[in-house]
Scaffold this active site. Structure first.
Site, mmCIF file in Angstrom:
data_model
loop_
_atom_site.group_PDB
_atom_site.id
_atom_site.type_symbol
_atom_site.label_atom_id
_atom_site.label_comp_id
_atom_site.label_asym_id
_atom_site.label_seq_id
_atom_site.Cartn_x
_atom_site.Cartn_y
_atom_site.Cartn_z
ATOM 1 N N HIS A 160 0.859 -1.021 -0.022
ATOM 2 C CA HIS A 160 0.018 -0.023 -0.002
ATOM 3 C C HIS A 160 0.798 1.179 -0.083
ATOM 4 O O HIS A 160 0.304 2.290 -0.057
ATOM 5 C CB HIS A 160 -0.837 -0.060 1.229
ATOM 6 N N ASP A 196 -2.497 -10.684 -2.547
ATOM 7 C CA ASP A 196 -3.104 -10.246 -1.508
ATOM 8 C C ASP A 196 -4.639 -9.835 -1.528
ATOM 9 O O ASP A 196 -5.001 -9.452 -2.641
ATOM 10 C CB ASP A 196 -2.118 -8.914 -0.820
ATOM 11 N N HIS A 198 -6.350 -7.239 -0.672
ATOM 12 C CA HIS A 198 -6.485 -5.849 -0.908
ATOM 13 C C HIS A 198 -5.583 -5.449 -2.200
ATOM 14 O O HIS A 198 -4.529 -6.076 -2.530
ATOM 15 C CB HIS A 198 -5.794 -5.104 0.526
ATOM 16 N N ASP A 285 -4.763 -13.002 3.368
ATOM 17 C CA ASP A 285 -6.081 -12.487 3.924
ATOM 18 C C ASP A 285 -7.196 -12.752 3.078
ATOM 19 O O ASP A 285 -8.234 -12.524 3.163
ATOM 20 C CB ASP A 285 -5.798 -11.013 4.251
#
Lengths: 352, 352
Positions: A160, A196, A198, A285
């Site tokens: 991120h 991931d 996200h 995740d």
């Protein structure tokens, strides 16, 4: 497969995060990677080695120097104002606000550079983030030297963090730093495959206008999930990078079949790019038991992810990203690496 | 001087705000305006009247309709996800992120439209914000009809809310809505003088490219104070608005002498613009006892602010903004209005 790990990750402990109207204990915590490490040893995945140190230039090759200066000094500036605890923003660079200046107080810089209230800077966060980046760089150096697969057990995570901003528990973009290292050491083209849950908004941001690093991400649709404002299918790259960015957003509740179809699409696209190596932004995740996510992968599915990644038959650098289901994070992460290793007998070495 | 006040402001009660790494009780609370109201009655300032209702078009003339739709429906969307309490963002539109889309989940829209974690939307926030805007509109209508000075006792405040974003305890920009109303009802030029401690980033945003509304703000330097990323001296307007935006940022610890010199500069600039009326964004968080601010004005100084504003000899609409020193907020606010009234015997009426 070798694992690069630094216990300096323990120097970053978040006091908590503000989300959904509450200040809650941090989901991104030190136990995450220690449980993965235990599992690596339990299954005998391979040697666990500490990182080497690398010059800061490897980091400033993907991050703006003023962001790095800020991450290094933010907590000292915060403390100089006699504030306790960790440095969080109290405002953010949103609508109508400027990001074109540099300088100002720690609050001004926090507002400019940070994108959430979940990524606090403590007195020792910089040292942990630097050690995490050095894990990725050490692993990248091994790939550049001919290793076929290496696991950088990075913490804090990185995907991120963008060229001039950070957030989402991430300070330095370990995967991007590693990909750039490979580019700087003989590899002409690198693909980053981000699995991931996200979207890897930071990685996309860093390479969006470049044609030498392909970024493909399979993730929860930002229409309902963090980072919300990037990761849409219409983001395909710009300029020299046009066509070198592929987002595959998926709906809430996505299970293995749909996720695996997206992975196949991602891998086909990566294959067409014909990279010299692959960097995998490895988050688990997507697991059905993850406390902050809404996909439904089972632990065995992660074995199959590893197998399919091995089908690229390319030197592969795994960089740890997210995953917050503590009890299962070791099994899920190592399943990917074992799935890869079991299927990867024929993965070649770099021959740049 | 007449005061326009609605007790519907009580429909907005913030559960708290996240700042400096802690979730703390809200500074912007209902008592603020009730104490001002008590003081208005105590000194016999004039009649206190409820607002009239106005069509939503007066609001969408300065705010994007999708922002208004969002403010109206956000809490219902939040509740539909079975979340308790008020709607706060969990990420923000910062570095590298997009604001060009509309739609998405409530979290996506919160990230896109909100600039801090201090401006929660409760089930009844919209009704309070609408009543606050109606106070400003009712006062504007009185000015347009020939009243020389009116006080809109607005709560929630407005000057941090921009064309397509909100924050800083503000949802609808009451001052901007009032200024636009005046423009739409015969006045050719309006000046907004913002004396709140914080820069009125929302107001600047709304009128930045327009030459018919002059915006001048005296405020804490954003290099150290909220909103941090707007309010610098080099922001002078754009396009048709070039030269119609004046920021006068002042350092920490500013007292009356320095502040008054900036006010004189602001008033001279407003005078040169030759407006038909003035809207004052009236904050009293410049007071030395304010719990979140760092200027040093005394209660008597507010009398002198009112006197100097009256020296413009223009129809004047006061719109309440910030001020968080509860004990003194009634005296400080009404001091400005009394100072104005005592000096304003010769303020003319609108003759548009």
């Amino acid at each position: 497969m070798r694992t690069i790990y630094s216990d300096q990750h323990r120097l970053h402990v978040s006091p908590g995060e503000f989300g959904f109207g509450e200040f809650v204990p941090a989901f991104e915590k030190p136990e995450r990677v220690e449980i993965i490490l235990d599992r690596i040893r339990e299954v005998g995945l391979g040697a666990v080695e500490p990182p080497k140190e690398f010059p800061l230039e490897h980091i400033t090759s993907v991050h703006a120097p003023f962001l790095i200066d800020f991450l290094r000094t933010a907590h000292a500036e915060w403390s100089a104002l006699r504030r306790p605890g960790a440095a969080y923003p109290i405002a953010f660079a949103g609508g109508g606000l400027r990001r074109d200046r540099i300088g100002g107080s720690v609050d001004t810089k926090l507002a400019r550079y940070c994108i959430d209230a979940a990524t606090p800077i403590t007195a020792t966060t910089w040292r942990a983030a630097l050690a995490s980046a050095n894990c990725a760089l050490t692993a990248a150096a091994l790939i550049a030297q001919g290793e076929s697969a290496v696991f950088a057990l990075c913490r804090p995570p990185g995907h991120h963090a963008g060229a001039d901003h950070y957030g989402g528990y991430c300070f330095l973009n370990n995967a991007a730093i590693a990909a750039q290292y490979l580019r700087d050491h003989g590899l002409k083209k690198v693909a980053i495959v981000d699995v991931d849950y996200h979207h890897g908004n930071g990685t996309q941001n860093i390479f969006y206008s470049r044609g030498d690093v392909y970024f493909v991400s399979i993730h929860a649709d930002p229409d309902f999930e963090y980072p919300f404002l990037l990761g849409y299918a219409d983001e395909t790259g710009a300029g020299a990078g046009e066509g070198a960015n592929l987002n595959l957003p998926l709906p809430e509740g996505t299970g293995w079949d749909r996720w695996a179809a997206a992975l196949d699409q991602a891998l086909a696209a990566a294959r067409r790019f014909a990279p010299d190596a692959v960097v995998v932004s490895l988050g688990v995740d997507t697991y059905r038991g993850d406390p902050i996510s809404r996909f439904r992968l089972d632990s065995e599915d992660f074995l199959r992810i590893g197998e399919r990644l091995a089908s690229l038959k390319l030197p592969t650098l795994f960089v740890m990203e997210g995953g917050y289901a503590i009890d299962q994070i070791g099994i899920n992460t190592v399943n990917i690496l074992q799935g890869f290793g079991g299927a990867a007998r024929s993965v070649p070495r770099v021959s740049a």
